[in-house]
Design a protein around this motif. Structure first.
Motif, short mmCIF file in Angstrom:
data_model
loop_
_atom_site.label_atom_id
_atom_site.label_comp_id
_atom_site.label_asym_id
_atom_site.label_seq_id
_atom_site.Cartn_x
_atom_site.Cartn_y
_atom_site.Cartn_z
N SER A 178 0.50 -34.70 19.57
CA SER A 178 1.43 -33.77 20.21
C SER A 178 2.32 -34.56 21.16
O SER A 178 2.25 -35.77 21.25
CB SER A 178 0.65 -32.70 20.98
N GLU A 179 3.13 -33.84 21.89
CA GLU A 179 4.00 -34.48 22.84
C GLU A 179 3.25 -34.68 24.16
O GLU A 179 2.06 -34.88 24.17
CB GLU A 179 5.26 -33.63 23.03
N LEU A 234 -3.26 -32.33 23.33
CA LEU A 234 -3.78 -31.64 22.16
C LEU A 234 -3.90 -30.13 22.37
O LEU A 234 -3.84 -29.36 21.42
CB LEU A 234 -5.16 -32.23 21.83
N SER A 235 -4.07 -29.71 23.61
CA SER A 235 -4.37 -28.30 23.91
C SER A 235 -3.44 -27.28 23.25
O SER A 235 -3.91 -26.28 22.71
CB SER A 235 -4.41 -28.08 25.43
N PRO A 236 -2.11 -27.49 23.26
CA PRO A 236 -1.24 -26.48 22.64
C PRO A 236 -1.51 -26.25 21.16
O PRO A 236 -1.28 -25.16 20.65
CB PRO A 236 0.17 -27.05 22.87
N LEU A 237 -2.02 -27.27 20.47
CA LEU A 237 -2.31 -27.12 19.04
C LEU A 237 -3.54 -26.28 18.79
O LEU A 237 -3.72 -25.75 17.69
CB LEU A 237 -2.50 -28.50 18.40
N LEU A 238 -4.39 -26.15 19.80
CA LEU A 238 -5.64 -25.41 19.65
C LEU A 238 -5.54 -23.97 20.13
O LEU A 238 -6.48 -23.20 19.97
CB LEU A 238 -6.77 -26.12 20.41
N SER A 239 -4.41 -23.61 20.71
CA SER A 239 -4.22 -22.24 21.23
C SER A 239 -3.25 -21.47 20.34
O SER A 239 -2.61 -22.03 19.44
CB SER A 239 -3.69 -22.29 22.66
N PRO A 261 -0.59 -17.62 20.50
CA PRO A 261 -0.10 -16.56 21.39
C PRO A 261 -1.22 -15.54 21.65
O PRO A 261 -1.81 -14.99 20.73
CB PRO A 261 1.04 -15.94 20.58
N GLY A 262 -1.53 -15.34 22.92
CA GLY A 262 -2.59 -14.39 23.26
C GLY A 262 -3.98 -14.97 23.28
O GLY A 262 -4.95 -14.29 23.62
N ARG A 263 -4.15 -16.27 22.88
CA ARG A 263 -5.48 -16.89 22.93
C ARG A 263 -5.37 -18.27 23.54
O ARG A 263 -4.70 -19.16 23.02
CB ARG A 263 -6.09 -17.01 21.53
N ASP A 264 -6.06 -18.45 24.68
CA ASP A 264 -6.09 -19.75 25.35
C ASP A 264 -7.53 -20.23 25.52
O ASP A 264 -7.85 -20.93 26.47
CB ASP A 264 -5.40 -19.69 26.70
N PHE A 265 -8.37 -19.84 24.56
CA PHE A 265 -9.78 -20.20 24.65
C PHE A 265 -10.31 -20.65 23.29
O PHE A 265 -9.72 -20.36 22.23
CB PHE A 265 -10.61 -19.02 25.15
N GLU A 276 -10.69 -26.57 29.69
CA GLU A 276 -11.92 -27.33 29.90
C GLU A 276 -11.91 -28.66 29.13
O GLU A 276 -12.73 -29.54 29.39
CB GLU A 276 -13.13 -26.51 29.44
N LEU A 277 -10.99 -28.82 28.18
CA LEU A 277 -10.90 -30.05 27.41
C LEU A 277 -10.15 -31.15 28.15
O LEU A 277 -10.17 -32.30 27.72
CB LEU A 277 -10.19 -29.79 26.07
N GLU A 278 -9.49 -30.80 29.24
CA GLU A 278 -8.66 -31.76 29.95
C GLU A 278 -9.48 -32.97 30.40
O GLU A 278 -10.59 -32.83 30.93
CB GLU A 278 -8.01 -31.10 31.18
N GLY A 279 -8.94 -34.16 30.15
CA GLY A 279 -9.59 -35.39 30.57
C GLY A 279 -10.69 -35.88 29.64
O GLY A 279 -11.37 -36.86 29.94
N LYS A 280 -10.85 -35.23 28.49
CA LYS A 280 -11.92 -35.60 27.57
C LYS A 280 -11.38 -36.22 26.29
O LYS A 280 -10.27 -35.91 25.85
CB LYS A 280 -12.76 -34.37 27.21
N THR A 281 -12.20 -37.06 25.69
CA THR A 281 -11.95 -37.52 24.32
C THR A 281 -12.39 -36.40 23.39
O THR A 281 -13.47 -35.82 23.57
CB THR A 281 -12.76 -38.79 24.02
N ILE A 282 -11.55 -36.05 22.42
CA ILE A 282 -11.80 -34.89 21.56
C ILE A 282 -11.95 -35.31 20.11
O ILE A 282 -11.18 -36.12 19.59
CB ILE A 282 -10.64 -33.87 21.65
#
Length: 394
Positions: free
Chosen positions: A4-5, A9-14, A16-20, A33-39
């Motif tokens: 991603s830009e 990675l977070s925007p690819l996993l969410s 509209p209406g779901r941020d979990f 909760e994924l922030e700062g982690k290797t995924i």
């Protein structure tokens, strides 16, 4: 490929209406909760046997890294058939998942990362940059030691692996915890007594139909080699069990006339990882000085039978040249009674490669007949022809 830009990675996993994401018990966990982690993005499905085999391996690595408090998380992207199948399979996983109901998110992830087969595991750094596309292979090969999955770490592990293989001997491979012997059906034999022989390490298991079939073939070839005076004392096979319990190991070994390692789960697991064995049966050939000649013993036995001995590059090159010459007499295409499409002759260098024969279910390598429409593949020797067409030009 970048995930991603600047947003990671977070925007690819969410959506509209779901941020979990959801845990295996159904709890909602914020994507933040994924922030700062290797995924690790894990593309998998309950119906795939390779996924079924790999999932517990990944779970062991995941749990070990969690116990070490490493900043690591896995996110499951499902290809399951329905919600109940997803729930059942995700229930075996200690990590998070994209909700099964979010079909669009799963589809966009699959397309973005060009996922053509499962299992597939892609590793990302905390900034969302792609670290590794071949995560499945890396986890099988190095386990938790690969963390944080950077290129530098993998290169370091590869260098260690090369050094181990260069100094490899039969003794260092097979002896462990004070045990310096292998067993036959009647006695213990010192590992040092096998030095100077060509050795086949045979990874197999009782509850594996392909293993049962290949073992029968290997027994015939082993006995044939043993019956030849010049090879009688120069070749040996050692069974390395992939069985889940000792009872299965005992039943499996009953069908084998050769030697075996005693049933030791940790030793077998270490050898499976050391040789990067992803499936059984596998036959790895060691030279008389204990070095690895080839990991493709099964292919070579299926292709050349006992003529493959002693499995050296020179021997295989000779056999391959002879097979290539013979292939000039093969028809370019055939109609096989067990397949509706025309099959075309291909070699390893012209669109072929390692395959499982759809007629005899055995592995193959080199020349094959292949269906260009649906991927059906078959050994030339397994062809039952209805008609043939033009032969290869001389």
């Amino acid at each position: 490929m970048e995930a991603s830009e600047e947003m990671g990675l977070s925007p690819l996993l969410s959506s509209p209406g779901r941020d979990f994401l959801i845990s295996s018990d159904g709890s909602q966990i914020g994507i933040g909760e994924l922030e700062g982690k290797t995924i690790g993005l894990y593309f998998s499905a309950n119906w795939n046997t390779q996924c079924e085999s790999f999932t517990p391996v990944l779970a062991d690595v995941y749990n070990q890294l969690k116990a070490e408090k490493s900043p690591f998380e896995v996110v499951y992207v499902s290809s399951d058939e329905d919600q109940s199948s997803f729930d059942r399979f995700h229930g075996l996983m200690p990590w998070l998942a994209v909700p099964f109901s979010d079909l669009q998110c799963k589809k966009s992830l699959t397309q973005r990362f060009q996922i053509e087969a499962v299992p597939s595991l892609i590793m990302f750094d905390p900034n969302g940059e792609t670290l590794q596309m071949e995560g499945v292979e890396i986890v099988y090969r190095y386990g938790a030691r690969a963390f944080p999955f950077t290129r530098a770490r993998i290169e370091e592990l590869e260098a260690e692996e090369r050094a181990k293989h260069e100094s490899q001997t039969l003794e260092t491979l097979l002896s462990t915890n004070g045990r310096s012997y292998v067993i036959s059906h009647s006695e213990q034999l010192p590992i040092r007594s096998l030095e100077g022989k060509t050795i086949g390490l045979y990874f197999s298991g009782h509850h594996c139909p392909p293993c049962v079939k290949f073992t029968s073939k290997l027994v015939s070839i082993y006995n044939n080699l043993k019956s030849k005076n010049d090879n009688n004392e120069e070749f040996e096979i050692i069974f390395v069990s992939a069985d889940r319990d000792k009872e299965a190991y005992i039943e499996c070994y009953k069908a084998m006339p050769w030697l075996a390692l005693p049933y030791e789960k940790e030793t077998s697991k270490a050898l499976l990882k050391y040789f990067h064995v992803l499936g059984i049966p596998t036959l790895i050939i060691l030279s008389p000085d204990g070095k690895t000649i080839t990991k493709d013993g099964r292919y070579l036995i299926n292709l050349y039978a006992d003529m493959a001995y002693p499995f050296t590059e020179e021997r295989i090159r000779f056999l391959q040249e002879r097979l290539d010459e013979e292939a000039k007499t093969y028809p370019r295409s055939v109609n096989h009674v067990n397949h509706r499409h025309e099959l075309n002759l291909v070699s390893e260098g012209s669109g072929g490669g390692p395959f499982i024969c759809c007629e005899c279910d055995e592995q193959g390598l080199g020349w094959e007949y292949q269906c260009l429409e649906c991927g059906y593949e078959i050994h030339p020797r397994c062809i039952k022809e209805e008609a043939t067409t033009q032969k290869i030009d001389e």
